[in-house]
Motif scaffolding. Structure first.
Motif, PDB file in Angstrom:
ATOM      1  N   ASP A   8      48.787 -13.689  -8.979  1.00  0.00           N
ATOM      2  CA  ASP A   8      49.752 -14.607  -9.589  1.00  0.00           C
ATOM      3  C   ASP A   8      50.917 -13.890 -10.278  1.00  0.00           C
ATOM      4  O   ASP A   8      51.783 -14.519 -10.872  1.00  0.00           O
ATOM      5  CB  ASP A   8      49.056 -15.545 -10.580  1.00  0.00           C
ATOM      6  CG  ASP A   8      48.383 -14.802 -11.725  1.00  0.00           C
ATOM      7  OD1 ASP A   8      48.287 -13.558 -11.672  1.00  0.00           O
ATOM      8  OD2 ASP A   8      47.946 -15.473 -12.679  1.00  0.00           O
ATOM      9  N   ASP A   9      50.977 -12.567 -10.174  1.00  0.00           N
ATOM     10  CA  ASP A   9      52.043 -11.775 -10.777  1.00  0.00           C
ATOM     11  C   ASP A   9      52.905 -11.179  -9.666  1.00  0.00           C
ATOM     12  O   ASP A   9      52.419 -10.386  -8.864  1.00  0.00           O
ATOM     13  CB  ASP A   9      51.430 -10.666 -11.636  1.00  0.00           C
ATOM     14  CG  ASP A   9      52.460  -9.906 -12.437  1.00  0.00           C
ATOM     15  OD1 ASP A   9      53.589 -10.403 -12.611  1.00  0.00           O
ATOM     16  OD2 ASP A   9      52.132  -8.794 -12.889  1.00  0.00           O
ATOM     17  N   PRO A  10      54.200 -11.537  -9.573  1.00  0.00           N
ATOM     18  CA  PRO A  10      55.052 -10.975  -8.520  1.00  0.00           C
ATOM     19  C   PRO A  10      55.116  -9.451  -8.601  1.00  0.00           C
ATOM     20  O   PRO A  10      55.149  -8.879  -9.680  1.00  0.00           O
ATOM     21  CB  PRO A  10      56.423 -11.597  -8.797  1.00  0.00           C
ATOM     22  CG  PRO A  10      56.145 -12.811  -9.603  1.00  0.00           C
ATOM     23  CD  PRO A  10      54.916 -12.495 -10.419  1.00  0.00           C
ATOM     24  N   LEU A  11      55.149  -8.814  -7.455  1.00  0.00           N
ATOM     25  CA  LEU A  11      55.204  -7.349  -7.366  1.00  0.00           C
ATOM     26  C   LEU A  11      56.657  -6.956  -7.110  1.00  0.00           C
ATOM     27  O   LEU A  11      57.204  -7.273  -6.059  1.00  0.00           O
ATOM     28  CB  LEU A  11      54.292  -6.887  -6.224  1.00  0.00           C
ATOM     29  CG  LEU A  11      54.059  -5.401  -6.082  1.00  0.00           C
ATOM     30  CD1 LEU A  11      52.662  -5.169  -5.546  1.00  0.00           C
ATOM     31  CD2 LEU A  11      55.080  -4.772  -5.172  1.00  0.00           C
ATOM     32  N   ARG A  12      57.290  -6.297  -8.086  1.00  0.00           N
ATOM     33  CA  ARG A  12      58.700  -5.914  -7.969  1.00  0.00           C
ATOM     34  C   ARG A  12      58.823  -4.424  -7.678  1.00  0.00           C
ATOM     35  O   ARG A  12      58.079  -3.621  -8.219  1.00  0.00           O
ATOM     36  CB  ARG A  12      59.443  -6.232  -9.261  1.00  0.00           C
ATOM     37  CG  ARG A  12      59.641  -7.704  -9.503  1.00  0.00           C
ATOM     38  CD  ARG A  12      60.363  -7.954 -10.822  1.00  0.00           C
ATOM     39  NE  ARG A  12      60.412  -9.365 -11.113  1.00  0.00           N
ATOM     40  CZ  ARG A  12      59.413 -10.053 -11.670  1.00  0.00           C
ATOM     41  NH1 ARG A  12      58.291  -9.442 -11.995  1.00  0.00           N
ATOM     42  NH2 ARG A  12      59.522 -11.344 -11.889  1.00  0.00           N
ATOM     43  N   LEU A  13      59.847  -4.088  -6.862  1.00  0.00           N
ATOM     44  CA  LEU A  13      60.144  -2.692  -6.578  1.00  0.00           C
ATOM     45  C   LEU A  13      61.635  -2.476  -6.774  1.00  0.00           C
ATOM     46  O   LEU A  13      62.444  -3.283  -6.334  1.00  0.00           O
ATOM     47  CB  LEU A  13      59.758  -2.319  -5.141  1.00  0.00           C
ATOM     48  CG  LEU A  13      59.898  -0.823  -4.852  1.00  0.00           C
ATOM     49  CD1 LEU A  13      58.627  -0.282  -4.248  1.00  0.00           C
ATOM     50  CD2 LEU A  13      61.075  -0.560  -3.946  1.00  0.00           C
ATOM     51  N   GLY A  14      61.984  -1.406  -7.465  1.00  0.00           N
ATOM     52  CA  GLY A  14      63.376  -1.046  -7.724  1.00  0.00           C
ATOM     53  C   GLY A  14      63.408   0.283  -8.453  1.00  0.00           C
ATOM     54  O   GLY A  14      62.414   0.996  -8.505  1.00  0.00           O
ATOM     55  N   ARG A  15      64.544   0.614  -9.057  1.00  0.00           N
ATOM     56  CA  ARG A  15      64.620   1.908  -9.759  1.00  0.00           C
ATOM     57  C   ARG A  15      64.242   1.797 -11.230  1.00  0.00           C
ATOM     58  O   ARG A  15      63.975   2.794 -11.882  1.00  0.00           O
ATOM     59  CB  ARG A  15      65.994   2.531  -9.593  1.00  0.00           C
ATOM     60  CG  ARG A  15      67.069   1.949 -10.441  1.00  0.00           C
ATOM     61  CD  ARG A  15      68.321   2.823 -10.492  1.00  0.00           C
ATOM     62  NE  ARG A  15      69.231   2.277 -11.449  1.00  0.00           N
ATOM     63  CZ  ARG A  15      70.165   1.391 -11.177  1.00  0.00           C
ATOM     64  NH1 ARG A  15      70.330   0.977  -9.946  1.00  0.00           N
ATOM     65  NH2 ARG A  15      70.949   0.928 -12.131  1.00  0.00           N
TER      66      ARG A  15
END
Length: 195
Positions: free
Chosen positions: A46-53
């Motif tokens: 239920d927790d979005p998985l974010r990718l970035g710097r």
């Protein structure tokens, strides 16, 4: 025999996202130094998985100033007809496009991820492979670095109507690469040029 010993546990049935990265300069830069290689990370569904710097705003971070602070997000979901955990990807970058199997996504656009997806942004290529599981509450993520671009190995983005140049490399016409990513290309004399 004790009931708890005979029942399957949720840990045995977790869906896993295998995320395999490639960048042309990955050997000379510490681009992937913040990613947990060699182990699977457990993540709540239920927790979005974010990718970035930005390591504080994202679940996983890339050490590259050319990557957006928040590049993209993966959402887990299930449908009433299936026990499988599925995923949607959304582009969070206002400056750069993201492609999924050569379909371009603009800012805040999203699409369902197939079981095997080639993701491109900037000079990065990622192959995301979903390994099915039946658990509802969480999933796992495993990272790997590839020695060659996944587009070259999988040929997922080349259609039968798209010509391949003599160099053997493929340049997508639906998702333009950055000028620095293109090398010299040779053309086939038999190709017709529009006038």
């Amino acid at each position: 025999m004790n009931v708890s010993q005979t029942m399957e546990t949720e840990e045995d049935l977790l869906t896993c996202l295998h995320i395999k990265f490639y960048h042309p300069q990955q050997n000379c830069k510490g681009l992937f130094g913040l990613l947990p290689f060699g182990t699977r990370s457990r993540h709540p569904a239920d927790d979005p998985l974010r990718l970035g710097r930005d390591a504080t705003a994202c679940t996983f971070a890339l050490n590259d100033m050319r990557v957006s602070r928040k590049q993209f997000v993966l959402f887990a979901y299930r449908t009433p007809q299936s026990l499988e955990m599925l995923f949607t990807i959304q582009n969070l970058s206002q400056k750069g496009r993201l492609s999924v199997n050569s379909s371009a996504l603009g800012f805040l656009e999203r699409m369902d991820l197939p079981d095997k997806a080639l993701i491109r942004f900037g000079e990065y290529e990622m192959l995301i492979i979903r390994e099915s599981g039946e658990a509802k509450g969480s999933f796992e993520v495993g990272f790997e670095v590839l020695a060659v671009p996944p587009s070259r190995e999988t040929c997922m983005c080349v259609s039968s109507s798209t010509p391949v140049m003599d160099t053997g490399s493929y340049v997508s016409t639906s998702f333009p690469a950055e000028p620095t990513a293109l090398g010299p290309l040779e053309s086939d004399e038999t190709l017709m040029c529009p006038s």
